[in-house]
Design a protein around this motif. Structure first.
Motif, PDB file in Angstrom:
ATOM      1  N   ARG A 127      12.068  39.729 -32.057  1.00 17.76           N
ATOM      2  CA  ARG A 127      11.397  39.451 -33.332  1.00 17.76           C
ATOM      3  C   ARG A 127      11.244  37.944 -33.555  1.00 17.76           C
ATOM      4  O   ARG A 127      10.197  37.469 -33.969  1.00 17.76           O
ATOM      5  N   THR A 128      12.314  37.217 -33.285  1.00 18.80           N
ATOM      6  CA  THR A 128      12.285  35.771 -33.479  1.00 18.80           C
ATOM      7  C   THR A 128      11.285  35.120 -32.526  1.00 18.80           C
ATOM      8  O   THR A 128      10.496  34.262 -32.941  1.00 18.80           O
ATOM      9  N   ALA A 129      11.308  35.529 -31.271  1.00 18.02           N
ATOM     10  CA  ALA A 129      10.381  34.968 -30.282  1.00 18.02           C
ATOM     11  C   ALA A 129       8.935  35.232 -30.691  1.00 18.02           C
ATOM     12  O   ALA A 129       8.073  34.349 -30.561  1.00 18.02           O
ATOM     13  N   LYS A 130       8.664  36.418 -31.195  1.00 23.03           N
ATOM     14  CA  LYS A 130       7.307  36.758 -31.618  1.00 23.03           C
ATOM     15  C   LYS A 130       6.864  35.865 -32.782  1.00 23.03           C
ATOM     16  O   LYS A 130       5.751  35.328 -32.777  1.00 23.03           O
ATOM     17  N   LEU A 131       7.725  35.685 -33.774  1.00 23.20           N
ATOM     18  CA  LEU A 131       7.398  34.832 -34.919  1.00 23.20           C
ATOM     19  C   LEU A 131       7.190  33.379 -34.497  1.00 23.20           C
ATOM     20  O   LEU A 131       6.252  32.715 -34.951  1.00 23.20           O
ATOM     21  N   VAL A 132       8.056  32.875 -33.624  1.00 19.41           N
ATOM     22  CA  VAL A 132       7.933  31.497 -33.154  1.00 19.41           C
ATOM     23  C   VAL A 132       6.644  31.332 -32.353  1.00 19.41           C
ATOM     24  O   VAL A 132       5.910  30.350 -32.532  1.00 19.41           O
ATOM     25  N   ALA A 133       6.345  32.291 -31.482  1.00 20.12           N
ATOM     26  CA  ALA A 133       5.118  32.224 -30.675  1.00 20.12           C
ATOM     27  C   ALA A 133       3.876  32.234 -31.568  1.00 20.12           C
ATOM     28  O   ALA A 133       2.930  31.469 -31.336  1.00 20.12           O
ATOM     29  N   GLN A 134       3.867  33.088 -32.581  1.00 20.96           N
ATOM     30  CA  GLN A 134       2.720  33.139 -33.493  1.00 20.96           C
ATOM     31  C   GLN A 134       2.560  31.818 -34.246  1.00 20.96           C
ATOM     32  O   GLN A 134       1.443  31.323 -34.410  1.00 20.96           O
ATOM     33  N   ALA A 135       3.663  31.240 -34.692  1.00 18.48           N
ATOM     34  CA  ALA A 135       3.606  29.966 -35.412  1.00 18.48           C
ATOM     35  C   ALA A 135       3.141  28.846 -34.487  1.00 18.48           C
ATOM     36  O   ALA A 135       2.355  27.976 -34.894  1.00 18.48           O
ATOM     37  N   PHE A 136       3.593  28.852 -33.238  1.00 18.00           N
ATOM     38  CA  PHE A 136       3.166  27.829 -32.278  1.00 18.00           C
ATOM     39  C   PHE A 136       1.681  27.981 -31.976  1.00 18.00           C
ATOM     40  O   PHE A 136       0.941  26.993 -31.942  1.00 18.00           O
ATOM     41  N   ASP A 137       1.228  29.225 -31.772  1.00 13.73           N
ATOM     42  CA  ASP A 137      -0.208  29.468 -31.558  1.00 13.73           C
ATOM     43  C   ASP A 137      -1.024  28.916 -32.721  1.00 13.73           C
ATOM     44  O   ASP A 137      -2.045  28.254 -32.511  1.00 13.73           O
ATOM     45  N   ALA A 138      -0.565  29.172 -33.945  1.00 12.83           N
ATOM     46  CA  ALA A 138      -1.282  28.700 -35.136  1.00 12.83           C
ATOM     47  C   ALA A 138      -1.328  27.171 -35.175  1.00 12.83           C
ATOM     48  O   ALA A 138      -2.362  26.585 -35.529  1.00 12.83           O
ATOM     49  N   ALA A 139      -0.246  26.520 -34.794  1.00 15.88           N
ATOM     50  CA  ALA A 139      -0.211  25.058 -34.763  1.00 15.88           C
ATOM     51  C   ALA A 139      -1.196  24.509 -33.736  1.00 15.88           C
ATOM     52  O   ALA A 139      -1.879  23.501 -33.985  1.00 15.88           O
ATOM     53  N   LEU A 140      -1.291  25.169 -32.582  1.00 18.54           N
ATOM     54  CA  LEU A 140      -2.236  24.728 -31.554  1.00 18.54           C
ATOM     55  C   LEU A 140      -3.673  24.946 -31.994  1.00 18.54           C
ATOM     56  O   LEU A 140      -4.538  24.090 -31.770  1.00 18.54           O
ATOM     57  N   VAL A 141      -3.944  26.083 -32.631  1.00 19.03           N
ATOM     58  CA  VAL A 141      -5.298  26.361 -33.124  1.00 19.03           C
ATOM     59  C   VAL A 141      -5.692  25.327 -34.176  1.00 19.03           C
ATOM     60  O   VAL A 141      -6.812  24.806 -34.157  1.00 19.03           O
ATOM     61  N   GLU A 142      -4.763  25.016 -35.067  1.00 14.86           N
ATOM     62  CA  GLU A 142      -5.025  24.010 -36.102  1.00 14.86           C
ATOM     63  C   GLU A 142      -5.356  22.653 -35.482  1.00 14.86           C
ATOM     64  O   GLU A 142      -6.157  21.887 -36.022  1.00 14.86           O
ATOM     65  N   ALA A 143      -4.765  22.356 -34.331  1.00 21.72           N
ATOM     66  CA  ALA A 143      -5.001  21.089 -33.634  1.00 21.72           C
ATOM     67  C   ALA A 143      -6.237  21.138 -32.741  1.00 21.72           C
ATOM     68  O   ALA A 143      -6.578  20.145 -32.094  1.00 21.72           O
ATOM     69  N   GLY A 144      -6.902  22.298 -32.681  1.00 18.88           N
ATOM     70  CA  GLY A 144      -8.134  22.395 -31.901  1.00 18.88           C
ATOM     71  C   GLY A 144      -7.985  23.017 -30.531  1.00 18.88           C
ATOM     72  O   GLY A 144      -8.867  22.868 -29.689  1.00 18.88           O
ATOM     73  N   THR A 171      -5.698  26.262 -27.991  1.00 19.86           N
ATOM     74  CA  THR A 171      -5.074  27.578 -27.916  1.00 19.86           C
ATOM     75  C   THR A 171      -3.916  27.469 -26.941  1.00 19.86           C
ATOM     76  O   THR A 171      -3.821  26.489 -26.190  1.00 19.86           O
ATOM     77  N   LEU A 172      -3.063  28.469 -26.916  1.00 13.49           N
ATOM     78  CA  LEU A 172      -1.947  28.440 -25.975  1.00 13.49           C
ATOM     79  C   LEU A 172      -2.431  28.391 -24.521  1.00 13.49           C
ATOM     80  O   LEU A 172      -1.943  27.554 -23.749  1.00 13.49           O
ATOM     81  N   PRO A 173      -3.392  29.229 -24.105  1.00  8.03           N
ATOM     82  CA  PRO A 173      -3.859  29.122 -22.716  1.00  8.03           C
ATOM     83  C   PRO A 173      -4.448  27.749 -22.380  1.00  8.03           C
ATOM     84  O   PRO A 173      -4.211  27.218 -21.292  1.00  8.03           O
ATOM     85  N   VAL A 174      -5.181  27.152 -23.307  1.00  4.51           N
ATOM     86  CA  VAL A 174      -5.741  25.814 -23.074  1.00  4.51           C
ATOM     87  C   VAL A 174      -4.606  24.800 -22.947  1.00  4.51           C
ATOM     88  O   VAL A 174      -4.592  23.983 -22.020  1.00  4.51           O
ATOM     89  N   TRP A 175      -3.623  24.869 -23.858  1.00  5.46           N
ATOM     90  CA  TRP A 175      -2.491  23.944 -23.809  1.00  5.46           C
ATOM     91  C   TRP A 175      -1.739  24.081 -22.493  1.00  5.46           C
ATOM     92  O   TRP A 175      -1.418  23.090 -21.837  1.00  5.46           O
ATOM     93  N   LEU A 176      -1.433  25.309 -22.092  1.00 11.03           N
ATOM     94  CA  LEU A 176      -0.671  25.515 -20.853  1.00 11.03           C
ATOM     95  C   LEU A 176      -1.449  25.016 -19.641  1.00 11.03           C
ATOM     96  O   LEU A 176      -0.874  24.444 -18.711  1.00 11.03           O
ATOM     97  N   THR A 177      -2.757  25.209 -19.647  1.00 10.56           N
ATOM     98  CA  THR A 177      -3.588  24.736 -18.532  1.00 10.56           C
ATOM     99  C   THR A 177      -3.616  23.218 -18.504  1.00 10.56           C
ATOM    100  O   THR A 177      -3.385  22.604 -17.453  1.00 10.56           O
ATOM    101  N   LEU A 178      -3.887  22.595 -19.650  1.00  9.09           N
ATOM    102  CA  LEU A 178      -3.908  21.129 -19.704  1.00  9.09           C
ATOM    103  C   LEU A 178      -2.561  20.548 -19.302  1.00  9.09           C
ATOM    104  O   LEU A 178      -2.491  19.591 -18.525  1.00  9.09           O
TER     105      LEU A 178
END
Length: 142
Positions: A15-32, A34-41
């Motif tokens: 549950r905690t991992a899911k919430l943290v992952a969703q919040a991190f995804d949202a932070a990356l989207v807000e910055a322009g 996504t998680l796949p783009v971030w991991l690739t870069l």
């Protein structure tokens, strides 16, 4: 009454991992990004010039999924791909100037998010937490 004295570790962790992952995804989207783009870069930046097979392994996705992401990122001008002169079957991936800029933007977002996660946790507790996570990984692998 629940069948457990306290919530199972795996359920609580999941549950905690899911919430943290969703919040991190949202932070990356807000910055322009996504998680796949971030991991690739991040993977390309960390390893310099990388081939697609290596990238897929570093990111932990299938080659076809990576190709989809790379096509989109190449279309956005974030990276280039070219054939390896030594092995023409291999494509080498390199960040463009726009890719470097987005990397830096997403890096800042990731650092801010990490600082937010660490709020109220002294270094000793974080070290202990890292040890607990390592034990959990070992226990699952055993």
């Amino acid at each position: 009454m629940t069948p457990f004295e306290r919530p199972p570790v795996g359920m609580n962790l999941g549950r905690t991992a899911k919430l943290v992952a969703q919040a991190f995804d949202a932070a990356l989207v807000e910055a322009g990004g996504t998680l796949p783009v971030w991991l690739t870069l991040l993977s390309v930046k960390s390893n310099g010039l990388a081939n697609q097979r290596e990238l897929a392994g570093m990111i932990g996705i299938q080659g076809a999924t990576l190709t989809h992401h790379l096509n989109a990122m190449e279309g956005q001008g974030l990276l280039t791909r070219r054939r390896d002169p030594v092995n023409r079957r291999v494509h080498l991936v390199e960040l463009t100037e726009a890719g470097e800029a987005l990397f830096e933007t997403l890096r800042q977002a990731a650092l801010i998010f990490d600082k937010r996660l660490r709020t109220g946790l002294p270094d000793e507790r974080l070290a202990e937490f890292a040890q607990v996570l390592a034990i959990l990984r070992d226990n699952v692998g055993a």
